[in-house]
Structures are given as C-alpha cells and as structure tokens.
Design a protein around this motif. Structure first.
Motif, short mmCIF file in Angstrom:
data_model
loop_
_atom_site.label_atom_id
_atom_site.label_comp_id
_atom_site.label_asym_id
_atom_site.label_seq_id
_atom_site.Cartn_x
_atom_site.Cartn_y
_atom_site.Cartn_z
N TRP A 350 0.72 -1.61 0.25
CA TRP A 350 0.07 0.29 0.30
C TRP A 350 0.45 1.52 -0.44
O TRP A 350 0.25 2.01 -0.72
CB TRP A 350 -0.84 0.21 1.54
N LEU A 351 1.61 1.21 0.93
CA LEU A 351 2.86 2.61 1.01
C LEU A 351 3.27 2.64 -0.60
O LEU A 351 3.72 4.13 -1.16
CB LEU A 351 4.20 2.02 1.95
N LEU A 352 4.03 1.68 -0.86
CA LEU A 352 4.66 1.55 -2.46
C LEU A 352 3.31 2.27 -3.25
O LEU A 352 3.82 2.86 -4.84
CB LEU A 352 4.74 0.29 -3.17
N ASP A 353 2.26 2.34 -3.11
CA ASP A 353 1.54 2.49 -4.43
C ASP A 353 1.29 4.16 -4.03
O ASP A 353 0.51 4.78 -4.58
CB ASP A 353 0.01 1.59 -3.87
N ARG A 359 4.00 10.45 -7.46
CA ARG A 359 5.08 10.30 -8.21
C ARG A 359 4.24 10.91 -9.21
O ARG A 359 4.27 11.60 -9.94
CB ARG A 359 5.72 9.13 -8.49
N ARG A 360 3.22 10.07 -9.69
CA ARG A 360 2.43 10.77 -11.05
C ARG A 360 1.68 12.11 -10.39
O ARG A 360 1.69 12.42 -11.59
CB ARG A 360 0.90 9.41 -11.11
N GLY A 361 0.77 12.56 -9.82
CA GLY A 361 0.25 13.39 -9.14
C GLY A 361 0.04 15.11 -8.10
O GLY A 361 -0.25 15.27 -7.96
N GLY A 362 1.72 14.12 -7.16
CA GLY A 362 2.37 14.50 -6.66
C GLY A 362 1.35 14.82 -4.92
O GLY A 362 0.56 13.04 -5.14
#
Length: 394
Positions: A350-353, A359-362
């Motif tokens: 979950w933390l990796l997600d 990283r994708r959208g701040g």
C-alpha cells in the motif's frame, strides 16, 4: 588456500557493493540486519540481551514447527517433547560425560567440547524419538494427528516427572552449568550473556537458512503440494505418508536444536519444556505472525515475547496477562487473517502504491489514493458483513 580466501573475500565484497549500490534490495536488508544484530550484543543492556536471545530461540522453535504446520498442513500440539528432548539430552550428557571429556581433551577446552558433543547427542536423541513417534502420528490426519501428538507430548512429560533411573531429577529438572573455557591462554565463560547471545545468533541464523533452503527446495515444494491437496499429490506419485514422516523428523531435529539452546540460556532442563503449554507457544507465535509466510513465525515470536514482557512490567496487567494475550490473538484472527507478516506485506504494498500516486500527481494524488483505498476497504468490509448475515441478496 589463499586463492580460496581471495574468492570468499571477493564474493563478500561483491555482495556488499551490490547491497549498497542497488538501494533497498534484499541483500542490503540482510547486511543491515546482520550489522544491527552484531551491534546489539555490544550496546544493549544485559537483560535485553537475555530477552532477545530467548526470542531467537522461540523464533527457531516456531520456524521448525511451521515447517510441519504451515508447509505440510499438520498441526502438532506435542512439539514441546522435542524441545525437552534437546534440553534434557544436553543436560544428561554434561552431567554424566563431562569428567571423561576433561580427561581426554584437558580441563581447559573441556566445557566447550562437552557442550558441542552434548548438543550433537541431544539432537541425535531427538531424531531417535521422532522416528517412531512420527511414523505412528502421520498415519492419522487433521484433529486426530493433533490429538496423538498431544498424547505423545504429555507421555514424555509424565516420563520426565517420574524420574526413570534417576536420570531426569523429576520436577526439579537438571541444572545446566556452562563452565569457563580456556583456549590458547584466553578464557571465556560460555554461559556469559553476551557470548551466549552470539553463539545463539550464529546457530539460529544457520538453522534459519537451512529451513529456508528446505522450504525452497523440491522437498519443500512437495510439502506445499501435500498441504494443498494430499489426494492430488498422491495421484502425481508422491508417497504422502512417507513425506510427512520425513518432514516430521526434520522439524523435530530443528526443535531439538532450540531445546539445546534454551537449556543453556535458562541453565536448567525443566519438565516444563515438555508440557503442552510450551507447544502452544509455537502455535500462538505462528498464528500471530502468519503461517503462510516464511518470516511469519519469527515476527510472531517477537510480538508474543515482547508483548508478554511489556505486560509483565505492570503488576495490574500481569495478574491477567492471559486475558490480554487472548485479546491480541482475537484481533489477529479477525483483522489480520494472514498474520502480522501478511499485514506488514500488505502495508508495504500500500505504501508503494501511495508513493507511486505521489510521483504521478503530487500530494493531491497521494491523498486521493489514500481516501479512495480507505473507502473501498470500508465498503468491502460492509459488504462482507451483510453477506454473512444474509442482509443483501446478490
């Protein structure tokens, strides 16, 4: 010889460089964990060294038990008899044979040599016990297997209490005294907490690696196939009963190693080591940690022992420690059905997600992902509850 040493040194150097260069890889985690465990014996207080040494022994006990339970699907309530076999085998050998060992190798190295020979004798005794007990036990399955192992365990406990031929000293147990060893002019006491911690760390580390290799070998693959479907494994040509027997013996041998270590740590071989409640320690640790993960019993042993220690620091809680441990097990069963190890794995995923969303959208994307995942979790739990009570028809 020098070529071999250079090869070993180069492999260690390459392993360390990869661990540092490649970020949070498995290799780096192993290096950092090893350094942390080595430093712990230097900087930790004496009692914490004792407590952590006990945790290492319980972790090995639970890992060996899980080889039979988590990977082969057989629940044993009598594995403590092999823990007692290891502790009493060492104690009896030291009591009866140390003077003869001293006459052969000299008084200086005698305590260390006696301990090594006693450990070999104890594990051999455990294997000799496991061969007939396992052969009889694996002829039964499920609850009947659990009951017959419980019966054998209590039979061993009763024999120890009866003190046959004066060997076991009855309910008093046998003192295990690890004397001062002198080698090359250097003296050390094997029973010193710091020295015994490093000895236990080395043996438990090697045993853990051995169990890991077994689990990830063809032998371990057959164990998993038997756990999933004994009938299908038999249809593929596996001798299910024989393989369970071999697994029982291997599991008992590693429990015997834990028994040797616990006798040296507590300085006594006690009949309590054979009691069914001691078998329950491995069962509880495995359930808390998660039987389907290799590290589950290790994490479960840590949670069990340190939760028990934390409760003992408060007299009001200590008087009802069984209640609090029961609550802990209920919480694990209800909300961590794959154990603490599985919970930590899901938390890591979950933390990796969350990190990927950031990283994708701040920050806004990360917060949105957290809100969405929490909502989905609550909705799944609600749907499951309604399905169990028949409240919603689908």
């Amino acid at each position: 010889m020098s070529t071999h040493d250079d090869s070993v040194t180069s492999r260690i150097g390459e392993f360390t460089r990869d661990a540092v260069r490649n970020g949070w890889t498995r290799e780096r985690c192993v290096v950092l964990l090893s350094l942390g465990l080595l430093l712990f014996g230097v900087v930790a207080p004496s009692f914490q060294i004792y407590l952590f040494t006990e945790f290492l022994i319980i972790a090995l006990f639970a890992l060996a038990f899980n080889l039979l339970y988590g990977y082969t699907g057989l629940l044993s309530f009598g594995h403590a008899m092999f823990l007692a076999g290891g502790s009493y085998g060492l104690a009896i050998f030291l009591q009866e044979s140390e003077p003869y060992v001293s006459n052969v190798v000299g008084a200086g190295p005698a305590p260390l040599v006696s301990w090594v020979l006693g450990a070999v004798f104890a594990v051999s005794l455990v294997i000799a016990m496991a061969v007939p007990i396992g052969w009889l036990s694996v002829r039964l399955e499920e609850i009947y297997f659990a009951l017959i192992t419980l019966a054998f365990g209590m039979l061993v406990y009763s024999v120890i209490i009866q003190n046959p031929q004066g060997l076991t000293a009855g309910s008093d147990g046998i003192n295990v005294l690890l004397g001062v060893t002198e080698i090359g002019g250097a003296e050390f006491r094997l029973g010193d907490r710091q020295i015994y911690y490093y000895l236990t760390l080395g043996i438990v580390g090697a045993s853990t690696y051995g169990i890991w290799r077994i689990v990830n070998s063809p032998f371990g693959t057959i164990c998993k196939s038997i756990r999933e479907s004994p009938e299908r494994a038999a249809a593929l040509g596996v001798d299910v009963r024989f393989h369970r027997w071999m697994t029982f013996i291997v599991s008992a041998a590693f429990v015997g190693i834990a028994g040797v270590l616990i006798a040296g740590l507590s300085n006594v071989a006690s009949p309590y080591h054979a009691h069914w409640s001691e078998s329950a320690t491995a069962v509880v640790a495995t359930v808390i940690g998660g039987a389907t993960y290799f590290a589950g019993p290790i994490i479960g042993a840590f949670v069990y022992l340190y939760a028990r220690w934390g409760i003992s620091r408060y007299p009001a809680l200590e008087a009802h420690w069984e209640f609090f441990m029961g609550v802990l097990i209920i919480l694990v069963v209800l909300y961590f059905k794959v154990g603490a190890a599985g919970g930590l794995y899901m938390l890591r995923t979950w933390l990796l997600d969350v990190q990927a969303a950031y990283r994708r959208g701040g920050a806004n994307a990360a917060v949105g992902f957290v809100r969405e995942s929490a909502t989905n979790k609550l909705r799944r739990d609600s749907d499951a509850s309604e399905s169990d009570t028949g409240g919603v028809e689908r």
